[in-house]
Design an enzyme around this catalytic site. Structure first.
Site, PDB file in Angstrom:
ATOM      1  N   ASP A   1       0.871  -1.174   0.000  1.00 58.81           N
ATOM      2  CA  ASP A   1       0.000   0.000   0.000  1.00 58.81           C
ATOM      3  C   ASP A   1       0.917   1.236   0.000  1.00 58.81           C
ATOM      4  OD1 ASP A   1      -2.272   1.733   0.559  1.00 58.81           O
ATOM      5  OD2 ASP A   1      -1.536   1.814   2.627  1.00 58.81           O
TER       6      ASP A   1
ATOM      7  N   ASP B   1      -0.355   5.069   0.790  1.00 54.94           N
ATOM      8  CA  ASP B   1      -0.725   6.099   1.769  1.00 54.94           C
ATOM      9  C   ASP B   1      -0.728   5.527   3.182  1.00 54.94           C
ATOM     10  OD1 ASP B   1      -1.211   8.329  -0.006  1.00 54.94           O
ATOM     11  OD2 ASP B   1      -2.822   7.072  -0.804  1.00 54.94           O
TER      12      ASP B   1
ATOM     13  N   GLU C   1      -1.168  11.223   4.483  1.00 55.16           N
ATOM     14  CA  GLU C   1      -2.543  11.727   4.623  1.00 55.16           C
ATOM     15  C   GLU C   1      -2.630  13.093   5.299  1.00 55.16           C
ATOM     16  OE1 GLU C   1      -4.875  10.659   2.985  1.00 55.16           O
ATOM     17  OE2 GLU C   1      -4.833   8.503   2.750  1.00 55.16           O
TER      18      GLU C   1
ATOM     19  N   GLY D   1     -10.183   9.891  -3.070  1.00 57.17           N
ATOM     20  CA  GLY D   1     -10.395  11.317  -2.847  1.00 57.17           C
ATOM     21  C   GLY D   1     -11.733  11.820  -3.364  1.00 57.17           C
TER      22      GLY D   1
ATOM     23  N   GLU E   1     -14.461  10.043  -3.842  1.00 56.63           N
ATOM     24  CA  GLU E   1     -15.483   9.424  -2.992  1.00 56.63           C
ATOM     25  C   GLU E   1     -15.534  10.140  -1.631  1.00 56.63           C
ATOM     26  OE1 GLU E   1     -13.102   7.972  -4.735  1.00 56.63           O
ATOM     27  OE2 GLU E   1     -13.948   6.325  -5.891  1.00 56.63           O
TER      28      GLU E   1
ATOM     29  N   HIS F   1     -10.685  17.346  -7.783  1.00 53.12           N
ATOM     30  CA  HIS F   1      -9.710  16.280  -7.561  1.00 53.12           C
ATOM     31  C   HIS F   1      -8.471  16.468  -8.431  1.00 53.12           C
ATOM     32  CE1 HIS F   1      -8.181  12.076  -7.268  1.00 53.12           C
ATOM     33  NE2 HIS F   1      -8.408  12.361  -6.009  1.00 53.12           N
TER      34      HIS F   1
ATOM     35  N   THR G   1      -2.710   0.293  -4.419  1.00 54.69           N
ATOM     36  CA  THR G   1      -3.188   1.457  -3.672  1.00 54.69           C
ATOM     37  C   THR G   1      -4.466   2.032  -4.258  1.00 54.69           C
ATOM     38  OG1 THR G   1      -2.609   3.711  -2.983  1.00 54.69           O
ATOM     39  CG2 THR G   1      -1.707   2.980  -5.056  1.00 54.69           C
TER      40      THR G   1
HETATM   41  C1  XBP Z   1      -5.634   5.873   0.256  1.00 58.62           C
HETATM   42  C2  XBP Z   1      -6.806   6.677  -0.111  1.00 58.62           C
HETATM   43  C3  XBP Z   1      -6.639   7.785  -1.062  1.00 58.62           C
HETATM   44  C4  XBP Z   1      -5.884   8.981  -0.527  1.00 58.62           C
HETATM   45  C5  XBP Z   1      -6.088  10.173  -1.403  1.00 58.62           C
HETATM   46  O1  XBP Z   1      -6.065   4.656   0.869  1.00 58.62           O
HETATM   47  O2  XBP Z   1      -7.905   6.416   0.336  1.00 58.62           O
HETATM   48  O3  XBP Z   1      -7.914   8.216  -1.444  1.00 58.62           O
HETATM   49  O4  XBP Z   1      -6.370   9.317   0.753  1.00 58.62           O
HETATM   50  O5  XBP Z   1      -5.725   9.902  -2.727  1.00 58.62           O
HETATM   51  P1  XBP Z   1      -5.138   3.367   0.893  1.00 58.62           P
HETATM   52  P2  XBP Z   1      -6.674  10.298  -3.961  1.00 58.62           P
HETATM   53  O6  XBP Z   1      -3.877   3.734   1.626  1.00 58.62           O
HETATM   54  O7  XBP Z   1      -5.904   2.337   1.675  1.00 58.62           O
HETATM   55  O8  XBP Z   1      -4.881   2.931  -0.533  1.00 58.62           O
HETATM   56  O9  XBP Z   1      -7.179  11.680  -3.692  1.00 58.62           O
HETATM   57  O10 XBP Z   1      -5.749  10.227  -5.151  1.00 58.62           O
HETATM   58  O11 XBP Z   1      -7.779   9.300  -4.002  1.00 58.62           O
HETATM   59 MG    MG Z   2      -3.039   3.112   3.462  1.00 61.19          MG
END
Ligand code: XBP
Ligand code: MG
Length: 252
Positions: free
Chosen positions: A9, A11, A18, A53, A55, A82, A122
């Site tokens: 993963d 983030d 985050e 993001g 969503e 976005h 991810t």
């Molecule tokens: C990561 C996310 C992403 C980021 C933002 O979750 O949920 O939406 O927060 O990125 P995970 P975007 O680590 O479980 O993959 O704005 O590009 O969606």
């Molecule tokens: Mg994560």
């Protein structure tokens, strides 16, 4: 089955993206669009229950802003916001503003030297991954990963397991020869849903998440001079996670 591949993963796992990466980038996009939306650290922690993001923005409006009247082109607005958010996030990462978490670079280097195959799975946007790798891991390091499975490539985001299925299918590997690395409950549900043994490194936003089913829950991957803490699971018998340690976790 021997361990052949590691699926990461991004983030919260490779880097603490985050709170000080995505969150300010969203806020910059909102301000640039003249919207009075603002996500402070605590609110963002709640909003993280929704992955993706676009969503997440829709969830915010539906659950926190009953006063907001959606325009007819609301979906298009979300897409524009976005895109702006991604631009700000990429600019921050290009400035080297998002460092990797402890032990990540060391473990990736060691895994490559040991011949393990690497991939990314991810929910975030692909550009966010490549810019983070190029500027925080190092130039050319996106090539370390056989597959970078990201964002909208699968319609159902984590906690759905689809992104992991996609990455494994592209690599031609089965779950039993892989380990996943996650930081959150939604991420863990996705990896466990794909039958992947999972190493969990928690962070400030995920401290109180339910991590049952993880092979081990750690403060971080640790470094020789900066030991990690085992929060749940077997004693590692050493202060940091290395490939030998991953092989043991994978075998039990
Ligand atoms: C990561 C996310 C992403 C980021 C933002 O979750 O949920 O939406 O927060 O990125 P995970 P975007 O680590 O479980 O993959 O704005 O590009 O969606
Ligand atoms: Mg994560």
């Amino acid at each position: 089955m021997t361990l052949n591949a590691l699926l990461f993963d991004v983030d919260g796992t490779l880097a603490d993206t985050e709170r000080d990466g995505h969150r300010p980038a969203f806020n910059q996009a909102f301000a640039e669009a003249g919207l009075d939306w603002h996500w402070d650290v605590a609110l963002y922690g709640k909003l993280l229950s929704v992955t993706g993001g676009k969503e997440r923005m829709k969830h915010y409006i539906d659950h926190y802003r009953p006063d907001y009247i959606k325009p007819a082109d609301f979906d298009a607005l979300i897409i524009r916001l976005h895109q702006t958010k991604t631009r700000h996030y990429v600019a921050l990462a290009e400035r080297g503003g998002i460092p990797l978490r402890p032990g990540v670079k060391r473990l990736l280097q060691e895994a490559r030297a040991a011949g393990l195959r690497l991939a990314i799975a991810t929910t975030t946007t692909p550009e966010n991954v490549t810019v983070l790798l190029e500027h925080s891991l190092g130039p050319g390091t996106q090539d370390w990963f056989e597959v970078i499975a990201a964002g909208d490539i699968v319609p159902a985001k984590k906690p759905a397991p689809d992104i992991y299925f996609y990455a494994m299918e592209k690599m031609g590997v089965s779950a039993s020869e892989c380990l996943a690395f996650e930081d959150s409950e939604n991420g863990l549900r996705a990896s466990l849903g794909a039958a992947l043994k999972t190493v969990l490194t928690l962070n400030d936003y995920t401290l109180d998440h339910n991590f049952s089913g993880a092979a081990v829950v750690l403060s971080d991957l640790g470094e020789p001079g900066a030991p990690c803490r085992v929060v749940a699971g077997p004693d590692l018998g050493q202060p940091f996670v290395d490939v030998a340690c991953l092989r043991v976790l994978h075998s039990v």
